[in-house]
Design an enzyme around this catalytic site. Structure first.
Site, short mmCIF file in Angstrom:
data_model
loop_
_atom_site.label_atom_id
_atom_site.label_comp_id
_atom_site.label_asym_id
_atom_site.label_seq_id
_atom_site.Cartn_x
_atom_site.Cartn_y
_atom_site.Cartn_z
N HIS A 72 0.82 -1.22 0.00
CA HIS A 72 0.00 0.00 0.00
C HIS A 72 0.85 1.27 0.00
CE1 HIS A 72 -3.17 -2.82 1.01
NE2 HIS A 72 -2.48 -3.22 2.07
N SER A 109 1.52 -0.18 -5.36
CA SER A 109 0.60 -0.49 -4.28
C SER A 109 0.13 -1.93 -4.44
CB SER A 109 -0.61 0.44 -4.37
OG SER A 109 -0.97 0.89 -3.10
N SER A 161 -5.67 1.69 -2.40
CA SER A 161 -4.99 2.06 -1.15
C SER A 161 -3.93 3.14 -1.28
CB SER A 161 -4.36 0.81 -0.52
OG SER A 161 -3.36 0.29 -1.36
N ASP A 193 3.29 -7.58 -0.06
CA ASP A 193 2.18 -7.52 0.90
C ASP A 193 0.99 -8.21 0.25
OD1 ASP A 193 0.05 -6.92 2.55
OD2 ASP A 193 0.53 -4.81 2.77
N GLU A 241 4.60 -9.30 4.12
CA GLU A 241 3.99 -8.46 5.15
C GLU A 241 2.77 -9.07 5.84
OE1 GLU A 241 4.91 -5.49 6.22
OE2 GLU A 241 3.14 -4.54 7.03
N ASN A 280 4.99 -11.14 8.77
CA ASN A 280 3.69 -11.04 9.45
C ASN A 280 3.73 -11.63 10.85
OD1 ASN A 280 0.67 -10.58 9.41
ND2 ASN A 280 0.76 -12.78 9.82
N LYS A 283 4.76 -7.54 14.66
CA LYS A 283 3.93 -7.21 13.49
C LYS A 283 2.49 -7.62 13.76
CE LYS A 283 2.00 -7.02 9.37
NZ LYS A 283 0.64 -7.46 9.11
N ASP A 293 0.17 -4.53 14.46
CA ASP A 293 -0.43 -3.96 13.24
C ASP A 293 -1.82 -4.56 13.01
OD1 ASP A 293 -1.13 -4.35 10.43
OD2 ASP A 293 0.88 -3.80 9.82
N ASN A 294 -1.89 -5.89 12.97
CA ASN A 294 -3.16 -6.53 12.64
C ASN A 294 -4.22 -6.19 13.70
OD1 ASN A 294 -1.06 -7.68 11.19
ND2 ASN A 294 -2.04 -9.68 11.01
N CYS A 336 -5.85 -2.23 13.16
CA CYS A 336 -7.26 -2.35 12.74
C CYS A 336 -8.18 -1.70 13.78
CB CYS A 336 -7.64 -3.81 12.50
SG CYS A 336 -6.82 -4.46 11.02
N HIS A 342 -7.48 -9.30 3.40
CA HIS A 342 -6.62 -8.82 2.31
C HIS A 342 -7.30 -8.80 0.94
CE1 HIS A 342 -2.76 -7.57 0.74
NE2 HIS A 342 -3.03 -8.34 -0.31
N HIS A 401 -3.49 2.03 8.61
CA HIS A 401 -3.01 2.12 9.98
C HIS A 401 -2.15 3.37 10.18
CE1 HIS A 401 -4.57 -1.78 10.09
NE2 HIS A 401 -3.49 -2.51 10.22
N SER A 410 5.85 -2.71 12.15
CA SER A 410 5.81 -3.63 11.00
C SER A 410 6.99 -3.37 10.06
CB SER A 410 4.52 -3.42 10.20
OG SER A 410 3.41 -3.49 11.05
N GLN A 461 10.22 -5.32 8.50
CA GLN A 461 10.47 -5.48 7.05
C GLN A 461 11.91 -5.11 6.71
OE1 GLN A 461 9.27 -6.67 4.43
NE2 GLN A 461 7.04 -6.76 4.56
P1 NAI Z 1 -5.90 -14.83 11.53
O1 NAI Z 1 -5.60 -16.14 10.91
O2 NAI Z 1 -5.29 -14.44 12.82
O3 NAI Z 1 -7.49 -14.65 11.71
C1 NAI Z 1 -8.45 -15.06 10.81
C2 NAI Z 1 -9.55 -15.72 11.63
O4 NAI Z 1 -10.67 -15.99 10.78
C3 NAI Z 1 -9.12 -17.07 12.22
O5 NAI Z 1 -9.30 -17.07 13.62
C4 NAI Z 1 -10.02 -18.08 11.52
O6 NAI Z 1 -10.35 -19.17 12.36
C5 NAI Z 1 -11.22 -17.23 11.16
N1 NAI Z 1 -12.03 -17.76 10.05
C6 NAI Z 1 -11.63 -18.41 8.92
N2 NAI Z 1 -12.69 -18.73 8.16
C7 NAI Z 1 -13.78 -18.25 8.80
C8 NAI Z 1 -15.18 -18.28 8.52
N3 NAI Z 1 -15.66 -18.86 7.42
N4 NAI Z 1 -16.01 -17.68 9.39
C9 NAI Z 1 -15.56 -17.11 10.54
N5 NAI Z 1 -14.24 -17.07 10.86
C10 NAI Z 1 -13.37 -17.63 10.00
O7 NAI Z 1 -5.54 -13.74 10.40
P2 NAI Z 1 -5.37 -12.17 10.63
O8 NAI Z 1 -3.95 -11.86 10.88
O9 NAI Z 1 -6.42 -11.71 11.56
O10 NAI Z 1 -5.66 -11.63 9.14
C11 NAI Z 1 -6.94 -11.75 8.55
C12 NAI Z 1 -6.91 -11.09 7.17
O11 NAI Z 1 -6.65 -9.69 7.30
C13 NAI Z 1 -5.83 -11.61 6.23
O12 NAI Z 1 -6.32 -11.60 4.90
C14 NAI Z 1 -4.72 -10.57 6.38
O13 NAI Z 1 -3.84 -10.59 5.28
C15 NAI Z 1 -5.53 -9.31 6.48
N6 NAI Z 1 -4.92 -8.15 7.12
C16 NAI Z 1 -5.48 -6.94 6.81
C17 NAI Z 1 -5.00 -5.79 7.38
C18 NAI Z 1 -5.59 -4.48 7.01
O14 NAI Z 1 -5.01 -3.44 7.33
N7 NAI Z 1 -6.74 -4.43 6.36
C19 NAI Z 1 -3.89 -5.81 8.35
C20 NAI Z 1 -3.42 -7.13 8.65
C21 NAI Z 1 -3.92 -8.26 8.06
#
Ligand code: NAI
Length: 478
Positions: A53, A76, A81, A139, A201, A226, A231, A235-236, A240, A346, A399, A407, A411
């Site tokens: 991003h 990006s 983003s 990322d 990332e 990650n 991180k 960050d996550n 968020c 993501h 963020h 984070s 990196q």
């Molecule tokens: P995580 O693996 O810690 O959490 C995902 C959770 O979703 C898990 O607990 C899993 O059991 C649950 N899950 C999976 N399928 C499901 C379903 N059908 N119904 C309900 N729950 C379900 O992953 P994390 O780190 O929380 O990341 C989640 C997503 O967010 C990823 O795609 C990551 O790349 C993205 N992300 C986005 C950010 C942003 O700024 N928008 C920042 C960091 C990560």
């Protein structure tokens, strides 16, 4: 020296530079990294292609990498983003002007089409002079995926025709690779052969890397940034917690207090998202597939239910799972009038946007960019944010700097590690050592006025650690 770039408007550079100056103050880890390594320049010779991003915080990362000696080209990793002022400031550079840019080639603007997005990714990977890139900073894994798919199709001798099941985005990728291989049949093996490694990332990109490694397809080593504690647990979660409601507020300005919000997934992103909504006074429902995370959510006082059971009750829907089809077209048909639907995971397939748009008689109205009303034939509507893409970066600015400093310090350290110690990392997926994770945290304590207790020699011996760290075994979960 003239260089290629493509951004929205270089006249935004002055605003971008002011924001970068403020961000630098909030990014003590990156600034300390510049202090520590600015003179020795461990990244001299590194040609880093970055796909992440293009925000103000990323600008501070890019300029840290160049200060450490790297040459950089950037895109990006999402079509919505980019902060255009940040992209402009990076191209112009701290010492250039819009008429005489002296910074870093960036190919990114807010509101790219998918075709433009993949064109930018290929352009940033196509190093002038042909001697790079030798590192990727990714990322979500799109840049890594493009190189791997290019090599796969090059070796197979043909790019497959898209099938009806392929998502539109993959069709764009296939078309791009078909054209690039027609122009240069050895393009992708040549690029891949130069790459020493990638630092990734986010959760979704890391999943892709481990899958490729398990399948024996990974072409170069990777560091999983990650899962550094500093991180994903910051960050996550805390990122968020800040940027989710920022996105919802800027998009809709609806009062969150008193509303029912449903958060799908209670991983790191889900935990921060649920807390963010609860902090505004929403009654938060959580869905989970993992009993451990479901129990955690219950212990935190959230009602744990299913989308099916809550779909007619909730006012705000946020998916955080990294999985797909969490909110289906059938769910969205049943939601309340003007329910808000957004994704902070993501990729956009967490919400079945294709299924929504295919509902006969559905009418889409743009309220403003990245906010769309979908009116169903029965007269009720829902509001979809960022066309189903991550709303904290599409509707807001992602963020804030302080958390991204954690984070991006990881990196930077990961880039130094892979670039300078390549032979120690045979193809595989690695984590940074815990001592470096602790170092990243340490770099952020002073700015918050944290007073850390020092272990006495006797205490260190009693709990069996070195007084200088690492303080926890690998299996500790924080
Ligand atoms: P995580 O693996 O810690 O959490 C995902 C959770 O979703 C898990 O607990 C899993 O059991 C649950 N899950 C999976 N399928 C499901 C379903 N059908 N119904 C309900 N729950 C379900 O992953 P994390 O780190 O929380 O990341 C989640 C997503 O967010 C990823 O795609 C990551 O790349 C993205 N992300 C986005 C950010 C942003 O700024 N928008 C920042 C960091 C990560």
């Amino acid at each position: 020296m003239a260089f290629d770039y493509k951004v929205a408007d270089l006249s935004l550079a002055e605003l971008g530079r002011k924001e970068i100056r403020l961000a630098e103050h909030e990014m003590p880890g990156l600034m300390a990294t510049r202090e520590e390594y600015g003179a020795s320049k461990p990244l001299r010779g590194a040609k880093i292609m970055g796909s992440l991003h293009m925000t103000v915080q990323t600008a501070v990362l890019i300029e840290t990498l160049t200060e450490l000696g790297a040459e950089v080209r950037w895109v990006s990793c999402n079509i919505f983003s980019t902060q255009d002022q940040a992209a402009a400031a990076v191209v112009v550079g701290p010492n250039g002007t819009p008429d005489n840019p002296q910074g870093v080639p960036v190919f990114a603007w807010k509101g790219e089409t998918l075709e433009e997005y993949w064109e930018c990714t290929e352009t940033a990977l196509t190093w002038p002079g042909g001697d790079g890139p030798n590192m990727i900073l990714d990322d979500g894994g799109d840049a890594t995926m493009l190189v791997h798919k290019g090599v796969e199709f090059e070796k197979a001798g043909a790019v497959p025709q898209p099938t009806a099941e392929d998502p539109d985005e993959f069709k764009v990728v296939l078309e791009r690779l078909r054209n690039s291989l027609a122009a240069d049949p050895k393009k992708w093996t040549t690029i891949a052969s130069r790459i020493k490694g990638v630092t990734e990332e986010t959760t979704t990109g890391v999943h892709r890397l481990y899958e490729m490694h398990r399948g024996g397809e990974l072409l170069f080593p990777a560091i999983n940034v990650n899962d550094s504690v500093t991180k994903s647990k910051f960050d996550n979660k805390y990122g968020c917690r800040h940027s989710l409601i920022d996105g919802i507020n800027r998009a809709t300005d609806v009062l969150i207090g008193g509303k029912v919000a449903l958060v799908a997934g209670f991983g790191d992103v889900g935990k921060g998202s649920a807390e963010s909504l609860r902090g505004q006074g929403a009654r938060v429902l959580v869905t989970e597939i993992d009993p451990i995370n479901a129990l955690q959510a219950a212990m935190e006082g959230y009602e744990v239910t299913t989308v099916e059971d809550a779909v007619e009750v909730a006012d705000i829907f946020v998916t955080t799972t990294g999985n797909f089809n969490i909110f289906t077209a059938e769910h969205m048909k049943r939601m309340k009038h003007n329910a808000i639907v957004g994704n902070i995971g993501h990729f956009d397939n967490e919400i079945d946007m294709a299924g929504l748009e295919a509902i006969p008689g559905i009418k889409k109205t743009e309220i403003k960019p990245q906010v769309h009303e979908y009116a169903f034939p029965d007269g009720h509507s829902i509001l979809v944010l960022s066309e189903g893409r991550l709303l904290n970066l599409g509707n807001a600015t992602g963020h804030p700097s302080f958390v991204m400093s954690n984070s991006f310090t990881n990196q930077t350290i990961a880039q130094i590690e892979l670039f300078t110690k390549t032979s120690e990392y045979p193809t595989g997926v690695y984590m940074l050592p815990k001592l470096l994770d602790e170092k990243v945290a340490r770099m952020h304590l002073d700015a918050l006025g944290v007073k850390l207790t020092e272990l006495t020699k006797e205490q260190a011996a009693y709990i069996g650690v070195d007084a200088a760290g690492p303080y926890k075994p690998e299996y500790y979960r924080y």
